[in-house]
Write a protein that holds these residues in place. Structure first.
Motif, short mmCIF file in Angstrom:
data_model
loop_
_atom_site.label_atom_id
_atom_site.label_comp_id
_atom_site.label_asym_id
_atom_site.label_seq_id
_atom_site.Cartn_x
_atom_site.Cartn_y
_atom_site.Cartn_z
N SER A 213 0.86 -1.18 0.00
CA SER A 213 0.00 0.00 0.00
C SER A 213 0.91 1.23 0.00
O SER A 213 2.10 1.14 0.28
CB SER A 213 -0.91 0.03 1.23
OG SER A 213 -1.78 -1.08 1.23
N GLY A 215 1.26 5.14 1.52
CA GLY A 215 0.79 6.19 2.42
C GLY A 215 1.20 7.56 1.90
O GLY A 215 2.03 7.69 1.00
N GLU A 217 2.03 11.76 3.39
CA GLU A 217 2.29 12.62 4.53
C GLU A 217 2.03 14.07 4.12
O GLU A 217 2.27 14.45 2.96
CB GLU A 217 3.74 12.47 5.01
CG GLU A 217 4.11 11.08 5.50
CD GLU A 217 3.51 10.74 6.86
OE1 GLU A 217 2.97 11.67 7.50
OE2 GLU A 217 3.60 9.57 7.26
N LYS A 223 5.21 9.49 -2.20
CA LYS A 223 4.44 8.38 -1.66
C LYS A 223 5.32 7.61 -0.67
O LYS A 223 6.55 7.59 -0.80
CB LYS A 223 3.99 7.44 -2.78
CG LYS A 223 3.01 8.06 -3.76
CD LYS A 223 1.67 8.32 -3.10
CE LYS A 223 0.66 8.86 -4.10
NZ LYS A 223 0.28 7.88 -5.15
N THR A 228 1.55 -4.07 3.18
CA THR A 228 0.20 -3.86 3.69
C THR A 228 -0.05 -4.58 5.00
O THR A 228 -0.58 -4.01 5.96
CB THR A 228 -0.84 -4.31 2.64
OG1 THR A 228 -0.58 -3.60 1.41
CG2 THR A 228 -2.24 -4.02 3.11
N PRO A 232 2.29 0.79 8.14
CA PRO A 232 3.21 1.85 7.71
C PRO A 232 4.54 1.88 8.44
O PRO A 232 5.56 2.28 7.86
CB PRO A 232 2.42 3.14 7.98
CG PRO A 232 0.99 2.71 7.98
CD PRO A 232 0.98 1.32 8.54
#
Length: 295
Positions: A213, A215, A217, A223, A228, A232
């Motif tokens: 996946s 994330g 910020e 990215k 997953t 994180p």
């Protein structure tokens, strides 16, 4: 500076679309594969030289607190013009290999569905191996490639605590690997290892989205990919030169392998989490790229 990677990524996607690859049992010819790989190593050479000598070395030689007008490639020219000449010639040679392989120095056009549309002529090979028209010979390229490692080792010896202590960040490490589990820059399986170099995941790169996946910020446009199922924090994955040398057990050329053994020994065989050692890893990959291109 990553135009070759983009070109080859697109080419590999089109290969998949037209049915070239393991699923069909139809593969690129050996020459086509060598041409694509040759161009990829040439990009590594010129891109790493650019990043290291143009951006990193000025801070190493003048200090991170030096005046900005000195802490750049122009400052290097004034301080050590002979070194900069070698660097410029090294980068130029890598760009000439790219032009010979892909037809252009930037945004090449040689990859086509299932292969390439040109090979190297004997004259092109001779020019790159022996040197002509102001180009280095390949043996000089390998000699100059070692300059980056020498600079890092000298700087590291004088500023060991600063280099080792800056941003020592624990993370998993990932890169493409060949069937023996060693780094591959063009194809292979994605291999992820932890700090003890234990393999925690290994899978076909086509299945990336089944495992990762991404994330975001608020403070960055980047990215932040993560495994997953680990989340994180625990699933954060390092890539790039430092990660590749953490994953691989060997490099396929003698000078690079000798440098890699010293790199691995520094952390007692564990993964290296010292962010500034990315520069150390990059200098080893410059040598490796030069040797592989020669071969």
């Amino acid at each position: 500076i990553c135009f070759v990677s983009h070109h080859l990524s697109g080419a590999k996607v089109v290969d998949d679309i037209v049915g070239v690859g393991a699923a069909s049992g139809v593969y690129l010819t050996p020459t086509a594969l060598k041409m694509r790989r040759l161009g990829h190593y040439a990009q590594m050479l010129q891109s790493h030289v650019t990043a290291y000598f143009y951006l990193v070395v000025p801070e190493m030689l003048f200090g991170m607190d030096a005046a900005p007008e000195q802490r750049n490639i122009l400052g290097l020219i004034e301080a050590d013009p002979d070194m900069v000449k070698r660097v410029v010639m090294l980068r130029k040679w890598g760009q000439e290999v790219i032009a010979a392989v892909f037809g252009k120095r930037m945004h090449g056009i040689s990859s086509v569905p299932g292969g390439v549309n040109k090979s190297l002529t004997p004259e092109e090979v001779d020019r790159l191996v022996r040197g002509a028209d102001g180009l280095l010979a390949v043996d000089q390229v390998i000699e100059y490639a070692q300059l980056g490692l020498e600079l890092f080792e000298d700087f590291h010896e004088k500023h060991r605590s600063e280099v080792d202590g800056f941003a020592n960040v624990s993370a998993l490490n990932m890169c493409l690997t060949d069937p023996e589990g060693n780094v591959d820059y063009y194809d292979g399986h994605l291999k992820i290892v932890d700090e003890t170099k234990t393999v925690v995941r290994e899978f076909d790169y086509h299945d990336y989205l089944d495992h990762f996946s991404e994330g975001v910020e608020k403070w960055s446009y980047m990215k932040f990919p993560f495994l997953t199922d680990l989340g994180p924090e625990a699933g954060s994955v390092r890539v790039g030169p430092l990660a590749r040398l953490n994953v691989t057990n060997t490099l396929s050329t003698p000078l690079a392998q000798q440098a890699l053994e010293k790199f691995h020994a520094y952390t007692g065989g564990r993964a290296n989490n010292m962010t500034l050692h990315t520069n150390w890893a990059r200098t080893i990959e410059i040598i490796h790229a030069a040797e592989v291109i020669r071969d």
